[in-house]
Design an enzyme around this catalytic site. Structure first.
Site, short mmCIF file in Angstrom:
data_model
loop_
_atom_site.label_atom_id
_atom_site.label_comp_id
_atom_site.label_asym_id
_atom_site.label_seq_id
_atom_site.Cartn_x
_atom_site.Cartn_y
_atom_site.Cartn_z
N SER A 122 0.83 -1.21 0.00
CA SER A 122 0.00 0.00 0.00
C SER A 122 0.86 1.25 0.00
CB SER A 122 -0.93 0.04 1.21
OG SER A 122 -1.67 1.24 1.17
N HIS B 118 -7.38 -3.33 4.90
CA HIS B 118 -6.78 -1.98 4.84
C HIS B 118 -7.57 -1.12 3.85
CE1 HIS B 118 -4.36 0.97 2.66
NE2 HIS B 118 -3.72 1.20 3.79
N ASN B 119 -7.83 -1.68 2.67
CA ASN B 119 -8.54 -0.92 1.64
C ASN B 119 -9.99 -0.67 2.04
OD1 ASN B 119 -6.12 -1.28 0.34
ND2 ASN B 119 -7.03 -1.74 -1.64
N LYS C 127 -4.41 -6.65 3.52
CA LYS C 127 -4.43 -5.54 2.56
C LYS C 127 -5.87 -5.21 2.14
CE LYS C 127 -3.24 -2.36 -0.29
NZ LYS C 127 -3.48 -2.35 -1.67
N GLU D 26 -9.88 2.12 4.26
CA GLU D 26 -9.57 3.30 3.42
C GLU D 26 -10.86 3.83 2.77
OE1 GLU D 26 -6.25 2.61 0.61
OE2 GLU D 26 -7.57 3.45 -0.92
P1 NAP Z 1 -0.69 -0.66 -14.30
O1 NAP Z 1 0.10 0.60 -14.21
O2 NAP Z 1 -1.95 -0.66 -15.07
O3 NAP Z 1 0.28 -1.78 -14.91
C1 NAP Z 1 -0.21 -3.05 -15.17
C2 NAP Z 1 0.95 -3.99 -15.42
O4 NAP Z 1 0.41 -5.31 -15.56
C3 NAP Z 1 1.72 -3.68 -16.70
O5 NAP Z 1 3.09 -3.93 -16.46
C4 NAP Z 1 1.13 -4.69 -17.68
O6 NAP Z 1 2.00 -5.04 -18.70
C5 NAP Z 1 0.92 -5.87 -16.77
N1 NAP Z 1 -0.04 -6.83 -17.28
C6 NAP Z 1 -1.35 -6.64 -17.51
N2 NAP Z 1 -1.91 -7.78 -17.97
C7 NAP Z 1 -0.91 -8.70 -18.03
C8 NAP Z 1 -0.87 -10.06 -18.41
N3 NAP Z 1 -1.96 -10.72 -18.83
N4 NAP Z 1 0.32 -10.70 -18.33
C9 NAP Z 1 1.42 -10.06 -17.90
N5 NAP Z 1 1.45 -8.76 -17.52
C10 NAP Z 1 0.28 -8.10 -17.59
O7 NAP Z 1 -1.05 -1.24 -12.87
P2 NAP Z 1 -0.49 -0.84 -11.41
O8 NAP Z 1 -1.21 0.35 -10.91
O9 NAP Z 1 1.00 -0.83 -11.44
O10 NAP Z 1 -1.03 -2.08 -10.53
C11 NAP Z 1 -0.36 -3.32 -10.49
C12 NAP Z 1 -0.96 -4.11 -9.33
O11 NAP Z 1 -0.75 -3.38 -8.11
C13 NAP Z 1 -2.46 -4.33 -9.42
O12 NAP Z 1 -2.80 -5.55 -8.84
C14 NAP Z 1 -3.01 -3.20 -8.56
O13 NAP Z 1 -4.30 -3.48 -8.07
C15 NAP Z 1 -1.98 -3.17 -7.45
N6 NAP Z 1 -1.88 -1.92 -6.69
C16 NAP Z 1 -1.98 -0.72 -7.33
C17 NAP Z 1 -1.86 0.45 -6.57
C18 NAP Z 1 -1.93 1.80 -7.23
O14 NAP Z 1 -2.02 2.79 -6.49
N7 NAP Z 1 -1.85 1.89 -8.55
C19 NAP Z 1 -1.63 0.38 -5.20
C20 NAP Z 1 -1.50 -0.87 -4.61
C21 NAP Z 1 -1.63 -2.01 -5.36
P3 NAP Z 1 1.94 -4.31 -20.15
O15 NAP Z 1 2.82 -3.13 -20.05
O16 NAP Z 1 2.44 -5.33 -21.09
O17 NAP Z 1 0.49 -3.94 -20.40
#
Ligand code: NAP
Length: 475
Positions: free
Chosen positions: A130, A187-188, A184, A191
């Protein structure tokens, strides 16, 4: 070439920042992304840190670049993508390698993935992260679930990248299989409740008191120096004071009043319901987002019903009402956190995790979205009484509730009279009123159930008389 100590798959918002954080702490890291162009771009933009980063174009090359036994963080879109990525990875891995899913997985998927790998020689860790983009880059709060042995192997690197609260790292092993992702999720859920309650107070200040966005920002700024000091209040002030570069109006005034959600709030509510724990403030927050998204229906309903006439406060002392709003937010926040911790206590028993409540509060004090001074007080309360039935009845929090519940009552009354929606604040108040009343009203519900369904009931005096004298029409 010198091999990496750790690998990371997924260079999206979270993964790329986490990889830079890991590299910055002196760890050599191999990275891979489904779309290779992103990997090249990432390494090219890594500046001085590029020396610690090995960009890989294929999964095979990626695995080869990491020294075995390999810890591999998977930080990609949650759901099927994780299963697909794990399937692509597995053929290249060797015994004792650890796959660490750091996305927002449903903890039931984490348990399934953990179990599936149990006898394969590979290990699985489900890790909640987080803190958003900023947290991932400079120090998130990290909630780890898996075997204790696998945790020991990743503890040094995770400790190095985690947030610190007074030098205390905000990372911990919380239990087996899905424990980290469950925590987590809650936590959300908390939130969601926290954000909804702040938005409800904003609604009272805007629509009840007619204050401008920047004036409300000033109020939040003031509160952030006191008992409500927290990241969410801090960013609310900043958001309320921002100006739209297109219209020159306050930014919030041109943003659609319709909030999305991805799933963790809803999962918190579903799991609370499954375990029979009342998490009413979190439920209200999730429902609040659902109603917010039904904008066209709301606009149509306003045409039919209009808005209720304004009911002025009897006491016109504005400063006193602002103090009431501050106290009301604190009282409601206590109820929401108490509910979240109660859900975790129930899950701890149901899933055999032995979730450490003081540790959970401790690692939420910095790095994560709900970080606050308040969590330090929760840490102290649970450290003194780790098995207490409800946070509300600990000495420190019962005193806080006694000091603030009157204000919450006045604020909810004012909102109700003026038709200002405060679902999370009012459900927090009702939760407290239900929880603290020794003699409730479910005696009538027991009688009704016996009347129509012959369900029987228990008596206060213990007399064994399983059914009531209901007469004709009863079952
Ligand atoms: P993001 O910016 O949308 O990036 C998504 C990533 O996943 C990209 O690297 C994408 O690769 C990859 N991906 C998508 N589909 C795939 C597949 N079928 N096989 C392999 N790779 C794939 O997402 P993010 O915000 O970094 O979030 C990543 C994770 O962290 C999620 O589970 C999200 O819920 C969690 N999270 C996010 C936050 C936040 O604030 N953003 C906070 C905590 C947790 P490509 O470049 O090839 O599309």
């Amino acid at each position: 070439m010198q091999k990496a100590e750790i690998g990371l798959i997924g260079l999206g918002v979270m993964g790329s920042n986490l990889a830079l954080n890991i590299a910055e702490k002196g760890n050599r890291i191999a990275v891979f992304n489904r779309t290779p162009a992103r990997t090249q771009e990432f390494v090219a933009e890594a500046g001085a840190l590029a020396g610690n980063i090995i960009g890989c174009a294929t999964v095979e090359e990626f695995v080869e670049a990491i020294r075995p036994p390999r810890p591999i963080i998977i930080m990609i879109k949650a759901g099927d993508a994780v299963d697909q990525q794990m399937d692509l990875l597995k053929p290249y891995l060797s015994a004792n390698d650890i796959m660490i899913d750091a996305g927002n997985a449903n903890f039931r998927d984490t348990i399934r993935r953990f179990d599936a790998l149990k006898d394969s020689g590979l290990t699985f860790i489900g890790m909640g992260v987080s803190g958003g983009e900023e947290g991932a880059r400079h120090g998130p709060s990290i909630m780890v679930g898996g075997t204790e042995e696998s945790w020991k192997r990743v503890e040094p690197v995770l400790t190095s990248i985690s947030a610190k609260f007074n030098d205390d790292p905000c990372v911990a092993w919380l239990g087996n299989d899905g424990a980290g992702h469950f925590v987590k999720t809650i936590h959300n859920g908390i939130e969601y409740a926290d954000m909804q309650m702040i938005a409800e107070i904003y609604g009272i200040l805007r629509d009840g008191l007619g204050m401008s966005a920047s004036a409300i920002g000033d109020v939040f700024g003031q509160w952030n120096t006191g008992r409500l000091n927290s990241y969410l209040i801090e960013i609310s002030e900043k958001v309320l004071k921002a100006t739209d570069p297109v219209t020159g109006k306050p930014m919030v005034d041109v943003i659609l009043d319709s909030a999305g959600q991805k799933g963790t709030g809803k999962w918190s509510v579903i799991e609370a319901q499954n375990m029979g724990v009342a998490a009413t403030a979190i439920e209200a927050a999730v429902a609040g987002r659902v109603l917010s998204s039904q904008r066209q229906e709301r606009l149509a309903a306003e045409k039919i019903f209009g808005l209720p006439p304004k009911v002025e406060r009897k006491n016109h002392d504005g400063m006193a009402f602002l103090a009431d709003l501050e106290s009301a937010l604190l009282a409601a926040k206590i109820a929401a956190y108490a509910q979240g911790f109660a859900v975790m206590a129930a899950a701890s028993k149901d899933f055999g995790w032995s979730l450490p409540m003081p540790t959970i509060a401790r690692i939420w004090r910095a790095g994560c979205i709900i970080r606050s001074q308040f969590l330090d007080e929760i840490t102290s309360a649970f450290t003194k009484e780790p098995d207490v039935a409800n946070l509300i009845v600990t000495p420190a929090f019962s005193k806080m509730v006694k000091d603030t519940d009157g204000a919450l009552r006045r604020v909810v009354s004012y909102a109700a009279l003026n038709g200002l929606p405060v679902p999370a604040l009012s459900s927090a108040l009702s939760y407290f009123d239900s929880y603290r009343r020794g003699r409730g009203t479910a005696n009538l519900i027991q009688a009704q159930r016996d009347f129509f369904g012959a369900h029987g009931f228990e008596r206060l005096d213990g007399v064994d008389r399983p059914h009531g004298p209901w007469g004709s029409g009863a079952a």
